[in-house]
Enzyme design. Structure first.
Site, PDB file in Angstrom:
ATOM      1  CD  GLU A 185      -3.268  -0.519   0.519  1.00  0.00           C
ATOM      2  OE1 GLU A 185      -3.360   0.650   0.136  1.00  0.00           O
ATOM      3  OE2 GLU A 185      -4.162  -1.360   0.304  1.00  0.00           O
TER       4      GLU A 185
HETATM    5  C1  LIG Z   1      -5.164   1.185  -2.567  1.00  0.00           C
HETATM    6  C2  LIG Z   1      -6.363   0.860  -1.775  1.00  0.00           C
HETATM    7  N1  LIG Z   1      -6.242   0.128  -0.670  1.00  0.00           N
HETATM    8  C3  LIG Z   1      -7.324  -0.200   0.058  1.00  0.00           C
HETATM    9  C4  LIG Z   1      -8.563   0.234  -0.321  1.00  0.00           C
HETATM   10  C5  LIG Z   1      -9.763  -0.106   0.515  1.00  0.00           C
HETATM   11  N2  LIG Z   1     -10.763  -0.827  -0.201  1.00  0.00           N
HETATM   12  C6  LIG Z   1     -11.899  -0.279  -0.552  1.00  0.00           C
HETATM   13  S1  LIG Z   1     -12.872  -1.340  -1.424  1.00  0.00           S
HETATM   14  C7  LIG Z   1     -11.751  -2.576  -1.299  1.00  0.00           C
HETATM   15  C8  LIG Z   1     -11.976  -3.927  -1.848  1.00  0.00           C
HETATM   16  C9  LIG Z   1     -13.186  -4.631  -1.385  1.00  0.00           C
HETATM   17  O1  LIG Z   1     -14.194  -3.937  -0.855  1.00  0.00           O
HETATM   18  C10 LIG Z   1     -10.661  -2.137  -0.589  1.00  0.00           C
HETATM   19  C11 LIG Z   1      -9.514  -3.005  -0.313  1.00  0.00           C
HETATM   20  C12 LIG Z   1      -8.655   0.998  -1.480  1.00  0.00           C
HETATM   21  N3  LIG Z   1      -9.814   1.451  -1.954  1.00  0.00           N
HETATM   22  N4  LIG Z   1      -7.542   1.310  -2.188  1.00  0.00           N
END
Ligand SMILES: Cc1ncc(C[n+]2csc(CCO)c2C)c(N)n1
Length: 225
Positions: free
Chosen positions: A216
């Site tokens: 991340e």
């Molecule tokens: C870089 C990044 N990391 C984590 C999220 C959080 N997130 C929001 S939706 C989702 C997948 C399943 O609901 C996840 C992991 C994001 N948006 N972008």
């Protein structure tokens, strides 16, 4: 007989254990420069627009990841929950990107993601490899790290003013409601899986959790170039 009230509390769940044991990576993510800029309402527009492109591609990745998790599920409850996650991604999240690209007059993203920077490709490739090769608890541990960190920093940021309406809407998508319930469910799945997991599986779950947080960081560095 020992009264029920005196039963010692259950040991801390494995989700809290792995978060505490990987506090360095966790704190680096929830305290990232990107997060600090959102919280201080000073995220440059150019950074936000590049981030939106990488995020759009990441949501497409997440669809593949959760589809593989669904294919590996063994109970009806898991299948229903994972179908709900997929519904949220292909409707709520994709709708958000279509609306925001229109509002900001941004050209549609190239679907193949060929133009993604290395930081965004790294998270994508790590998540896809985990989904293809990992068992269900490992996949869910990786996604827990990604979702829980977002729930945490977005909840904190949402108590500050955010003047860009599209950024405010994005932060609010990760606060409360269905997204928070998803994090509660992921934690419960990890905590339950850990109770019967072999030492090797416990290690694999923790590795997936930590590795996702580590990926991340360059993802969120990338829009600053
Ligand atoms: C870089 C990044 N990391 C984590 C999220 C959080 N997130 C929001 S939706 C989702 C997948 C399943 O609901 C996840 C992991 C994001 N948006 N972008």
């Amino acid at each position: 007989m020992i009264p029920a009230e005196t039963t010692p509390p259950a040991a801390e769940g494995f989700s809290l254990t792995i978060r505490a044991r990987n506090k360095d990576a966790w704190d680096a993510m929830v305290g990232h420069r990107f997060v600090q800029d959102v919280r201080a309402d000073r995220l440059p527009d150019a950074v936000f627009q590049r981030y939106l492109r990488y995020e759009h591609a990441f949501v497409e990745t997440a669809v593949t990841v959760f589809a593989q998790a669904l294919a590996k599920a063994s109970t009806t409850d898991q299948r229903r929950r994972l179908a709900t996650v997929l519904h949220g991604l292909v409707f709520d999240q994709i709708d958000y990107f279509e609306a925001v690209f229109r509002d900001l007059r941004m050209a549609p993203t190239d679907e193949a993601g060929a133009s993604l920077p290395d930081g965004a490709k790294g998270l994508r490739d790590g998540a896809l490899a985990l989904a293809a090769n990992g068992s269900l608890p490992e996949i869910l541990a990786g996604m827990l790290a990604a979702e829980w960190a977002y729930e945490t920093w977005c909840t904190e940021a949402s108590s500050h003013p955010i003047s860009h309406p599209s950024l405010k809407a994005w932060v609010d998508l990760h606060v409360g409601g269905a997204f928070a319930e998803q994090v509660v469910w992921l934690r419960a799945e990890i905590d339950a899986a850990a109770l019967t997991a072999s030492p090797a599986l416990l290690t694999a779950m923790e590795t997936a959790f930590r590795r996702t947080l580590e990926l991340e960081l360059p993802f969120h560095d990338a829009p600053y170039r």
